[in-house]
Write an enzyme that holds these catalytic residues in place. Structure first.
Site, PDB file in Angstrom:
ATOM      1  N   LYS A  73       0.850  -1.195   0.000  1.00 47.24           N
ATOM      2  CA  LYS A  73       0.000   0.000   0.000  1.00 47.24           C
ATOM      3  C   LYS A  73       0.885   1.244   0.000  1.00 47.24           C
ATOM      4  O   LYS A  73       1.914   1.283   0.686  1.00 47.24           O
ATOM      5  CB  LYS A  73      -0.898  -0.026   1.233  1.00 47.24           C
ATOM      6  CG  LYS A  73      -1.929   1.082   1.327  1.00 47.24           C
ATOM      7  CD  LYS A  73      -2.792   0.896   2.577  1.00 47.24           C
ATOM      8  CE  LYS A  73      -3.856   1.967   2.726  1.00 47.24           C
ATOM      9  NZ  LYS A  73      -4.688   1.756   3.936  1.00 47.24           N
ATOM     10  N   SER A 148      -9.525   1.751   3.242  1.00 49.13           N
ATOM     11  CA  SER A 148      -8.683   2.504   2.343  1.00 49.13           C
ATOM     12  C   SER A 148      -7.664   1.648   1.588  1.00 49.13           C
ATOM     13  O   SER A 148      -7.027   2.148   0.654  1.00 49.13           O
ATOM     14  CB  SER A 148      -7.936   3.591   3.121  1.00 49.13           C
ATOM     15  OG  SER A 148      -7.035   3.021   4.053  1.00 49.13           O
ATOM     16  N   SER A 172      -9.462  -0.627   7.486  1.00 49.63           N
ATOM     17  CA  SER A 172      -8.985  -0.389   6.119  1.00 49.63           C
ATOM     18  C   SER A 172      -8.314  -1.578   5.442  1.00 49.63           C
ATOM     19  O   SER A 172      -8.055  -1.527   4.241  1.00 49.63           O
ATOM     20  CB  SER A 172      -8.014   0.798   6.106  1.00 49.63           C
ATOM     21  OG  SER A 172      -8.715   1.999   6.246  1.00 49.63           O
TER      22      SER A 172
END
Lengths: 479, 92
Positions: A73, A148, A172
């Site tokens: 990420k 996210s 997330s």
């Protein structure tokens, strides 16, 4: 309704990948080329990766994860990759070092192949507050991959990588994993070093794992779990006194009483797991968690307060985009932040600044901290009675992108099932249970602090009954 | 939160808000603060003794100087560098 045929097909493919010797996969120019072309094509429609680099075939690596392609990420530092955090402010920023978790993966032989899309600074539930890309769901391109860590989840679910790192501050990792039909672990707070993770809310942030199978999740988590002198909140969970998770016949399972307002498929997934566990002799009991009523409010009060402080560093001096000219230093900072940060980030900074202001502190932040203590105690009490809690991950399956989906306010309210684990610092794992009217669904397992490996073991058992599904066009690039 | 409170908060957060942003954020902040009011009726006393997050032991490392693994690379990432100094825009 679940579709067993799809689940069975997917399971066969993934079992093959699990058993692959990654040192012998992607080790020729041809296979790497095919892999890169497949990712390029798939990423064109999903926008899961912000940056992708095919692995070098001549360097398969050594160690327990030798050759394994891993995505990270884009709020986690990987040396010489960009570290944008999904923000225009940091669009050109390149990391000079590796996060500890990334360094551990490299040491174990894994190959970092790219950085994945996210909501700006991890603030969002649909990867659409990113100012750089909005990831789409591999099961239905009109729907969100969640957030996210939506890029990481979509990259794994679509077969572009078998595993990815994400970050989980309020759900997330778990929510996008569930929306995409893969496994997502939010570890015990501190179980994985946060060094190299761009801070959003430091007392809630964790680095987690998104994987195609629980076996792979375990192998990767085993490598990155441990204490780190660069993160003073880190802890070696292997040294913690944790009750061993028993076998199914001796297992005591708390099952969260269903909320009839949730999507029927969400309720069905919890019932499916409950029924199976009962059939295997586990002792199940329905539980109520009164804290769910205000958990998201507590979470957003604390998270925004910490975000306001953490994001103060983005002042236009040391990082990223800034104006060419300013009348004074204060204007330099204000212009940099006002033009570089997106709306959702500004909203959370405003909220966080407000709840910490003199005169409002006790009403909001102080109260939230005391309620967080209560949530922590309630979870401790719960895990003296049960070994694991089964609950929904999110009240809906993957929702549509754009105006047909949930509003930003509805999304925040919907975080109630996931935020409890962050507030209490306990581990939680999202796992798929099937495909419901074309979309994956699943449940969340939550355990006591340090019980991460127990959750993974239970997920492995459940994978034999609820095999991980694969979306249309799942590639066989490694076969 | 009224316009004045929002302006004060934005100034503290070092954010300039346009008129359009001022209107939009006022509504969104107000809605979230109303949501936070859910906490007003909750029992805040019964959990006061609980430990909040994490660690079983204090983890303070030795207070000794150590050099960052690659300080030069860190400095090089600055927007504009001159002799190991970070150049900022003309602000006077």
């Amino acid at each position: 309704m679940a579709e067993p045929g799809i689940r069975a097909s997917g399971y066969e493919i993934k079992e093959h990948v699990v058993q692959a010797d990654w040192k012998t996969v992607l080790n020729t120019a041809d296979t790497v080329s095919e892999y890169g072309a497949t990712v390029d094509a798939r990423n064109g429609e999903l926008e899961a990766f912000l940056e992708f680099r095919s692995p070098a075939p001549e360097d398969p690596g050594e160690g327990p994860l030798a050759g394994l392609p891993v995505a990270v990420k884009d709020n986690i530092a990987v040396r010489d990759f960009r570290l944008t955090c999904g923000s225009k402010l940091l669009e050109q920023f390149e990391s000079p070092y590796d996060a500890t978790a990334v360094a551990q993966l490299k040491e174990a032989g894994a190959r970092i192949v790219g950085k994945t899309s996210l909501d700006e600074f991890g603030m969002g539930s649909a990867t659409d507050t990113s100012t750089l890309s909005a990831t789409r769901n591999p099961w239905d391109l009109s729907r969100t991959a969640g957030g996210s860590s939506g890029g990481s989840a979509a990259a794994v679910a679509s077969g572009m990588v078998p595993v990815a790192l994400g970050s989980d501050t309020g759900g997330s990792v778990r929510q996008p994993a569930s929306f995409c039909g893969v496994y997502g672990l939010k570890p015990t707070y501190g179980a994985v070093s946060r060094f190299g993770l761009v801070a959003y809310a430091s007392s809630l942030d964790t680095i987690g794992v998104v994987a195609d199978t629980p076996q792979r999740l375990e192998s990767v988590f085993s490598v990155i779990a441990g204490s780190d002198e660069k993160d003073q909140t880190s802890v070696d969970i292997r040294s913690m006194q944790v009750r061993e998770t028993p076998g199914l016949k001796a297992l005591t399972v708390g099952v969260l009483a269903p909320d009839t307002a949730d999507d029927p498929a969400v309720q069905q997934a919890v019932r499916d797991v409950e029924t199976y566990l009962q059939s295997q002799g586990a002792n199940t009991e329905r539980v109520n968690l009164p804290v769910l009523e205000y958990a998201a409010a507590v979470y957003y009060t604390i998270a925004t307060a910490e975000a306001g402080a953490n994001l103060a560093r983005f002042d236009g001096v040391r990082y990223g985009e800034r104006p060419l000219y300013a009348e004074n230093p204060d204007e330099l900072v204000r212009l940099s932040r006002s033009t570089g940060l997106g709306d959702e980030v500004k909203l959370r900074i405003l909220l966080g600044t407000y709840v910490l202001r003199s005169g409002f502190h006790d009403q909001y932040y102080g109260r939230a901290q005391r309620l967080r203590a209560r949530i922590s105690r309630d979870m401790q009490d719960l895990f003296t009675r049960v070994d694991v809690l089964v609950s929904p991950v999110f009240p809906t399956l993957a929702f549509p992108l754009g105006s047909d989906g949930l509003t930003p306010y509805q999304r925040k309210q919907a975080d109630r099932y996931t935020t409890v684990a962050n507030l209490a610092g306990v581990p939680a794992l999202a796992l798929p249970t099937g495909v419901y009217d074309g979309l994956p669904g699943g449940v969340q397992l939550t355990g006591p602090k340090g019980g991460d490996f127990g959750l993974i073991r239970l997920a492995k058992v459940l994978a034999g009954v609820f095999p991980p599904p694969t979306p249309p066009n799942y590639p066989r690039v490694w076969s | 939160m009224g316009d004045t409170e929002l302006s004060i908060t934005a100034a503290l957060a070092k954010l300039d808000l346009s008129d359009e942003e001022q209107t939009r954020f006022a509504d969104e902040v107000k809605r979230m603060l109303q949501y936070f009011d859910l906490m007003a009726d909750a029992d805040i006393d019964s959990g006061a003794e609980a430990d909040v997050p994490v660690r079983p032991v204090t983890a303070l490392r030795d207070d000794v100087l150590s050099r960052f693994c690659d300080a030069d690379a860190l400095i090089d990432r600055g927007p504009e560098i001159e002799d190991r100094y970070i150049v900022i825009p003309n602000v006077l």
